[in-house]
Motif scaffolding. Structure first.
Motif, short mmCIF file in Angstrom:
data_model
loop_
_atom_site.label_atom_id
_atom_site.label_comp_id
_atom_site.label_asym_id
_atom_site.label_seq_id
_atom_site.Cartn_x
_atom_site.Cartn_y
_atom_site.Cartn_z
N PHE A 94 2.78 3.59 7.17
CA PHE A 94 2.16 2.30 6.87
C PHE A 94 2.10 1.41 8.11
CE2 PHE A 94 3.72 3.92 2.82
CZ PHE A 94 2.58 3.80 2.05
N LEU A 99 -0.18 -1.87 8.13
CA LEU A 99 0.22 -2.57 6.90
C LEU A 99 1.75 -2.70 6.94
CD1 LEU A 99 -0.74 -3.92 4.34
CD2 LEU A 99 -0.56 -1.74 3.14
N ALA A 102 4.22 -3.03 4.11
CA ALA A 102 4.47 -1.88 3.23
C ALA A 102 5.33 -0.85 3.94
CB ALA A 102 3.15 -1.25 2.79
N ARG A 265 -5.83 -12.81 -2.54
CA ARG A 265 -4.73 -13.64 -3.05
C ARG A 265 -3.51 -13.50 -2.16
NH1 ARG A 265 -1.78 -10.97 -8.21
NH2 ARG A 265 -2.01 -8.78 -7.65
N PRO A 269 2.60 -14.34 -6.73
CA PRO A 269 2.29 -14.46 -8.17
C PRO A 269 3.54 -14.73 -9.00
CG PRO A 269 2.08 -12.18 -7.44
CD PRO A 269 2.36 -12.98 -6.22
N ILE A 287 -10.32 -7.90 -6.51
CA ILE A 287 -9.13 -8.75 -6.32
C ILE A 287 -8.14 -7.98 -5.46
CG2 ILE A 287 -7.20 -9.87 -7.49
CD1 ILE A 287 -9.16 -9.84 -10.02
N GLY A 288 -7.78 -8.57 -4.34
CA GLY A 288 -6.83 -7.90 -3.47
C GLY A 288 -5.89 -8.90 -2.84
N GLY A 289 -5.07 -8.41 -1.94
CA GLY A 289 -4.15 -9.29 -1.24
C GLY A 289 -2.71 -8.99 -1.56
N GLY A 290 -1.83 -9.73 -0.92
CA GLY A 290 -0.40 -9.51 -1.06
C GLY A 290 0.29 -10.06 0.17
N PRO A 291 1.53 -9.62 0.37
CA PRO A 291 2.26 -10.11 1.56
C PRO A 291 1.48 -9.71 2.82
CG PRO A 291 3.73 -8.97 0.04
CD PRO A 291 2.34 -8.69 -0.43
N GLU B 235 4.19 8.35 -2.02
CA GLU B 235 3.48 7.12 -1.68
C GLU B 235 2.51 6.64 -2.76
OE1 GLU B 235 1.53 8.08 2.00
OE2 GLU B 235 3.40 8.07 3.15
N ARG B 258 -1.27 3.93 -3.79
CA ARG B 258 -0.52 3.77 -2.55
C ARG B 258 -0.63 2.33 -2.06
NH1 ARG B 258 -1.59 4.64 3.07
NH2 ARG B 258 -0.01 5.92 4.14
N SER B 259 0.38 1.83 -1.38
CA SER B 259 0.29 0.50 -0.79
C SER B 259 -0.93 0.42 0.10
CB SER B 259 1.55 0.20 0.05
OG SER B 259 2.67 0.08 -0.79
N GLY B 260 -1.68 -0.66 -0.06
CA GLY B 260 -2.90 -0.81 0.73
C GLY B 260 -4.10 -0.07 0.15
N ALA B 280 0.97 -4.93 -7.97
CA ALA B 280 -0.29 -4.85 -7.22
C ALA B 280 -0.22 -5.77 -6.00
CB ALA B 280 -1.47 -5.24 -8.12
N PHE B 281 0.32 -6.96 -6.19
CA PHE B 281 0.42 -7.91 -5.09
C PHE B 281 1.37 -7.39 -4.01
CE2 PHE B 281 2.46 -11.50 -2.95
CZ PHE B 281 1.38 -12.26 -2.59
N TYR B 282 2.58 -7.03 -4.41
CA TYR B 282 3.57 -6.69 -3.39
C TYR B 282 3.19 -5.45 -2.61
CZ TYR B 282 6.47 -10.53 -4.79
OH TYR B 282 6.92 -11.81 -5.01
N ARG B 283 2.27 -4.64 -3.16
CA ARG B 283 1.84 -3.44 -2.44
C ARG B 283 0.43 -3.59 -1.89
NH1 ARG B 283 3.22 -0.17 -6.68
NH2 ARG B 283 1.72 1.36 -5.95
N ASN B 284 -0.08 -4.82 -1.90
CA ASN B 284 -1.41 -5.07 -1.31
C ASN B 284 -2.47 -4.11 -1.84
OD1 ASN B 284 -2.06 -7.14 0.94
ND2 ASN B 284 0.08 -6.60 1.33
N ILE B 285 -2.47 -3.96 -3.15
CA ILE B 285 -3.45 -3.08 -3.79
C ILE B 285 -4.68 -3.90 -4.18
CG2 ILE B 285 -3.90 -1.72 -5.88
CD1 ILE B 285 -0.88 -0.89 -5.64
N THR B 286 -5.83 -3.35 -3.93
CA THR B 286 -7.10 -4.00 -4.29
C THR B 286 -7.60 -3.42 -5.60
OG1 THR B 286 -7.67 -4.40 -1.98
CG2 THR B 286 -9.50 -4.25 -3.54
#
Lengths: 344, 344
Positions: A94, A99, A102, A265, A269, A287-291, B235, B258-260, B280-286
């Motif tokens: 990652f 990323l 991750a 985002r 959340p 919808i995407g985003g995260g840390p 992953e 997978r993250s991202g 979904a957020f913490y793994r930056n999933i779209t």
């Protein structure tokens, strides 16, 4: 050394804690020259249950390397460094994809036993992978702006990237906190044509305009949605940056996105589910985003800071020393301050 | 003429209805040569409240233009056409961007008073924008495959595009219905390396393998998530196609990404909220997807069908005439049939 410990909602104290020291050979110890209080620190400030020993706070900092472990290769004592809010090993699959948040060894400062950065010094695990060393000489006046690369500016940029901001696009930013304001900077920087800020605090709105917002929507809920649609040919914005984190903000973000558009985002959340699944689906909204992998963005954003093209340090409207941190939390929570910088 | 009317859950009838005729000068009337029953038709088949007059059914068809209105420019009587499941004007901003399902004049066949395609003929509004005329001569044996471009193959492809399937990627497909199976075709076609199908019907799984699935996960819930992770270095899959539409499937889809990575959802969502917002957020999933702009994909997919490189017609395991349609619904609902083709 002295550090910030939160004991319960509203109860932030500056305490003496054991000095930051090298534990693993891949560690560094950084003397914190500047840190800050994050909007996300306000979630526990409002809701934390009393806990024995408390919670070490702070995940944004710049500083100077004071000590390094035996296996640290890319850093030396005296280096000026940016500390991204998450540490990462720099070598996993990652990290290679940039990323960093991750990373298989990711850890968040101030969480799960890691000490926080609102302190005189901080231990940095996986220092080679985590820290970004600044090799050029930087005017001290620019250091607050550099500090924003540890989180808030990189996070606003991430929201813009995920929302696919680009030249000629209509952009809406939900939330006028420091992240939203940096989202405005990012949107402008990436070529957005119209930048609509949704917020209702006069000081923040003024700063949003200074950063490039072309329109302000101070209504809430359905009125806000109607206003954004009105500003965008009835269609909604191509790119929407959700910089708050609660369900109502997310619902608004989805409702104001143009069909085929994207929500980025970055607000942490607060709910387990996401609203407006069906509107998002029927309009093919992504919808995407995260840390934010803020470390990945430093190379791109730092030159713009050093050459004055973007001025994210303007989000700091208070500077405190460690003793002033409890008051800083109070003022941010009361919306008297946008973002508080700490000089330990 | 005869057409399919649903009166309530489980109550599908073939009835005499007024002939399809030109109403607007931009209309065409198409004699339906082949139509089919969609997985999404099963949602009302399971849950529809009894309604006066009933609901006209069917949104997938190919046929021959029988009549055109005075303003139709690009079609003539006798043209063989593909009827995408939504009609679009072909001229609005969204159509110009090829997001036909977001057309400002979008309307869905069989919905909101529009007649359905499980009938002898159908009126097509905005015929120039909606219909795709096939100009080359096509062997009748290929027509069932061409029919899949009106929805199911284009929808599976949309899921794959939104999930960013590409060469070397690990892909997971949630759902072994006809859309999921076409998702497998699309993933293989776009160069996926590993294609994991989540499903547990022997006939469908066998077809998934024939279409290119490399792995089958027949477990459900946490066990399914564990198995997919095991198959993907712990992953998760880069690209996940959600082809069911209920919350549990969506939660699984997010957890196995997978993250991202990205989820492309095309299952019609049955819930107002989306699960697993925080993972979904913490793994930056779209998460993206929605009603597929299938018309946009015909140019790309048709040559592969005509030259036999993909064979989506294999999802049809029953052929009925109009009288056989009620039985067709029953068999699809009972999972005795994957997808039923109708020759009116």
């Amino acid at each position: 050394m002295r550090a910030t410990i939160m004991h319960a909602a509203g109860d932030v104290r500056i305490e003496n804690v054991p000095d930051a020291t090298i534990v693993e050979p891949t560690d560094a110890v950084v003397r914190v020259t500047r840190a800050c209080i994050c909007g996300s620190d306000l979630w526990p400030y409002r809701g934390m249950e009393p806990s024995e020993g408390g919670q070490s706070m702070g995940h944004e900092a710049i500083g100077v390397v004071e000590d390094i472990g035996a296996d640290v290769r890319t850093l030396k004592r005296g280096d000026t460094v940016i500390m991204p809010f998450a540490c990462s090993d720099g070598t996993c699959a990652f990290c290679k994809e940039h990323l960093y948040t991750a990373c298989v060894h990711v850890a968040f400062f101030g969480n799960n036993g890691m000490m926080g950065a609102q302190a005189e010094a901080i231990r940095i695990p996986n220092a080679d992978g985590t820290l970004f060393a600044i090799r050029q000489k930087i005017d001290d006046a620019l250091m607050p702006a550099v500090l924003t690369l540890s989180d808030v500016m990189g996070t606003g940029h991430h929201a813009a990237v995920v929302a696919k901001v680009g030249p000629g696009k209509d952009v809406a930013v939900v939330g006028d906190g420091a992240v939203g304001l940096c989202g405005v900077i990012a949107a402008k920087r990436l070529g957005a044509e119209r930048i609509i800020i949704l917020g209702h605090h006069a000081d923040r709105i003024a700063l949003a305009r200074e950063f490039g917002a072309t329109d302000v929507v101070s209504e809430r809920g359905p009125q806000a949605i109607g206003r954004v649609r009105q500003l965008t040919r009835g269609e909604g914005a191509h790119a929407v940056l959700e910089c708050v984190g609660h369900g109502a903000a997310m619902a608004t973000a989805i409702e104001i996105t143009r069909s085929g558009g994207a929500v980025g985002r970055v607000g942490v959340p607060q709910d387990e589910t996401m609203p407006a699944s069906q509107p998002a689906f029927y309009r093919n909204i992504t919808i995407g985003g995260g840390p934010a992998p803020v470390r990945a963005y430093i190379d791109e954003l730092l030159p713009d800071i050093l050459e004055g093209r973007i001025q994210p340090a303007k989000v700091f409207d208070r500077v405190v020393d460690l003793d002033g941190v409890p008051k800083g939390y109070r003022e941010m929570n009361d919306r008297k301050s946008i973002k508080v910088m700490i000089r330990p």
